[in-house]
Write an enzyme that holds these catalytic residues in place. Structure first.
Site, mmCIF file in Angstrom:
data_model
loop_
_atom_site.group_PDB
_atom_site.id
_atom_site.type_symbol
_atom_site.label_atom_id
_atom_site.label_comp_id
_atom_site.label_asym_id
_atom_site.label_seq_id
_atom_site.Cartn_x
_atom_site.Cartn_y
_atom_site.Cartn_z
ATOM 1 C CG ASP A 1 13.167 157.688 20.136
ATOM 2 O OD1 ASP A 1 12.063 157.165 19.897
ATOM 3 O OD2 ASP A 1 14.246 157.275 19.667
ATOM 4 C CG ASP B 1 9.470 155.682 17.904
ATOM 5 O OD1 ASP B 1 9.094 154.664 18.499
ATOM 6 O OD2 ASP B 1 10.235 155.640 16.937
ATOM 7 C CG ASP C 1 13.611 153.942 21.618
ATOM 8 O OD1 ASP C 1 12.854 153.513 22.515
ATOM 9 O OD2 ASP C 1 13.255 154.066 20.433
ATOM 10 N NE ARG D 1 9.075 148.532 20.147
ATOM 11 C CZ ARG D 1 9.364 149.247 19.065
ATOM 12 N NH1 ARG D 1 9.830 150.465 19.196
ATOM 13 N NH2 ARG D 1 9.182 148.738 17.861
#
Length: 533
Positions: free
Chosen positions: A347, A370, A374, A427
């Site tokens: 991330d 990724d 997050d 997302r």
């Protein structure tokens, strides 16, 4: 690392105004704790068309009549000052929006002044044409530099300058970032002012505040502003709410400032205990995957080309599924601003394990392995604002797993505003459990899979966003995750679907300004991302 996700396609007042206006101006400071009370000594935005209360020395001063209503010094032939206030003022902060118009020669400057004893004796924070900011004092016309830092400076751009004086402590901020600090006992009181040195300039929104007074009670009712609002220079949204023993988000304010130019120096700085402001200069290549950030840190890039590649940031303790309430040592009070993230292997930014009061603002990230940002495992009181996600796939996950309700229910309180989701896939965010999640005034264009997904009884407010070429702007449920709740209002859809909403969500407990969705595309595309604070 987040799990795989199957594809689914379906102003204004004159001199000495009221407390509320000054409190809002004071909130522009990165280095002050959000929510701290402040009393007004002076506030002037020159909307009344005059400069009553100001005295000038040198230059050619007037309130502009071209519609901008700023205090303008139009001469470039000498140094010039405009002063206000009283000689008895002691500890305070003076702040102004400053736009240099033209520099006559090299190493010229615009400045704000504090503790002015005379036209030749005062402290000042000078923004110079040689791309520096200097904290200085002038004693009988002779200047001494107390501290200096590098910062990009160009004619025609507004900058927010703030000079704080408290006892012998002096601090200088540019656009909310603490860049200079020093200790000096030359003067303990004096007036305030603005100045130019062989430079023409405009000054606006002058505010002088000090401690005391009563803090305004936040309200969940937005005010709609017909023109583009100023970008915040202090944490707003959920990151500004006092909770879990933390009074808003101030990052490394009050700590030392260090400028890092190597990966080793950066990793050492973010691991240190105690408050610290870490200035990143240039693109630093980190080993992967992610590196721990300790509490009370401000990490800010210098200029438009600084950032991190090859690795990301972890804001949080190691994973422990048995912890179901915020631990006392949870990572908190972290600011990440003005960084470019590239080529991260896990991330770019990961917030986990009940980390709280985190502000992620004005960053740019491109494709990585990724997530861009997050947020998971009980983390809360986070604001993600004015970022540019450029072509990322799994962009922003909020809540990592359907079985993590013990940690996440009643938490994951996050504000997403004025972000540019530019050709991202999914997302944006994908939410589990979080309530109330506030997604407002973001610009979505050419979204591949979907924009916002609310799942596992999450409560999401989708408000005032602009969706352009987005088939599926928002929906309930995602893959195997059960549906959440979405309240959608005041959004604009261009060549896009209209989204799926349902259920109710409580109002957020903080105040905010909502830009009309018709202005979001132009505003956000111009303001979001690194190099735009």
């Amino acid at each position: 690392m987040s799990p795989p996700n199957p594809v689914r396609r379906t102003r204004r007042r004159g001199l000495l105004t009221a407390l509320a206006a000054a409190a809002a101006a004071a909130a522009l400071v990165l280095g002050m704790t959000t929510g701290a009370s402040a009393a007004t000594l002076l506030s002037d935005d020159f909307e009344d068309g005059n400069s009553s209360g100001w005295t000038t020395n040198g230059g050619s001063w007037s309130v502009a009549t071209d519609g901008s209503r700023v205090l303008r010094q139009s001469s470039t032939s000498s140094d010039a000052r405009a002063l206000a206030g009283t000689a008895s003022w002691t500890d305070y902060a003076v702040q102004a929006r400053v736009k240099p118009i033209s520099f006559n020669g090299s190493n010229r400057f615009v400045a704000v002044l504090a503790r002015v004893r005379s036209s030749t004796s005062y402290y000042y924070l000078a923004l110079r044409s040689n791309n520096t900011v200097e904290l200085k004092k002038l004693v009988g016309g002779s200047s001494t530099t107390l501290d200096t830092a590098s910062v990009g400076v160009s004619a025609g751009s507004f900058y927010t300058l703030r000079l704080e004086v408290a006892g012998t402590t002096l601090r200088g901020y540019v656009n909310g970032a603490l860049l200079t600090d020093a200790s000096d006992s030359q003067w303990s009181s004096g007036r305030v002012g603005v100045a130019t040195f062989y430079t023409s300039a405009s000054f606006d929104d002058v505010a002088v505040t000090t401690g005391g007074g009563t803090e305004p009670t936040p309200t969940a009712t937005p005010t709609t502003e017909p023109t583009n609002p100023p970008q915040p220079n202090a944490a707003d949204g959920w990151a500004s709410v006092s909770a879990w023993g933390q009074n808003g988000t101030s990052g490394g304010a009050g700590g030392s400032t260090v400028t890092v130019t190597t990966a080793a120096a950066f990793l050492s700085a973010i691991a240190q205990s105690g408050p610290r402001i870490i200035q990143v200069q240039g693109m630093l290549t980190l080993p992967g995957p992610m590196h721990d950030v300790t509490s009370d840190k401000t990490i800010v890039g210098l200029g438009s080309g600084s950032g991190l590649t090859g690795g990301g940031l972890n804001i949080g303790l190691p994973i422990d599924d048995d912890i179901t309430a915020p631990p006392a040592d949870a990572v908190h009070n972290v600011i990440v601003r003005n960084l470019n993230f590239r080529g991260w292997p896990d991330d770019a930014i990961n917030v986990q394990m009940f980390s709280h009061h985190v502000w992620i603002d004005h960053n740019t990230w491109t494709t990585g392995t990724d997530g861009g940002v997050d947020i998971k495992r009980g983390s809360s009181y986070v604001t993600v604002s004015y970022n540019h996600a450029d072509g990322t796939d799994k962009n922003m996950l909020l809540g990592h797993d359907d079985d993590n309700g013990a940690q996440d229910t009643g938490r994951l309180k996050v504000s997403y505003h004025h972000n540019w989701f530019d050709d991202t896939n999914q997302r944006n965010p994908r939410v589990r459990f979080g309530d109330q999640v506030h997604v407002y005034n973001n610009y979505y264009n050419d979204t591949g899979n979907y924009g916002v997904a609310s799942t596992e009884n999450a409560g999401v407010i989708v408000e005032g966003n602009a969706f352009v070429n987005v088939d599926d702007p928002f929906h309930l449920g995602e893959a195997s995750s059960g549906p959440g709740r979405i309240v959608a209002r005041s959004n604009c859809f261009t060549n896009s679907g209209t989204g799926e909403a349902g259920g109710s969500v409580s109002a957020v407990p903080y105040s905010y300004t909502l830009l009309p969705c018709s202005q979001v595309q132009s505003t956000v595309s111009a303001q979001a991302g690194a190099g735009r604070i």
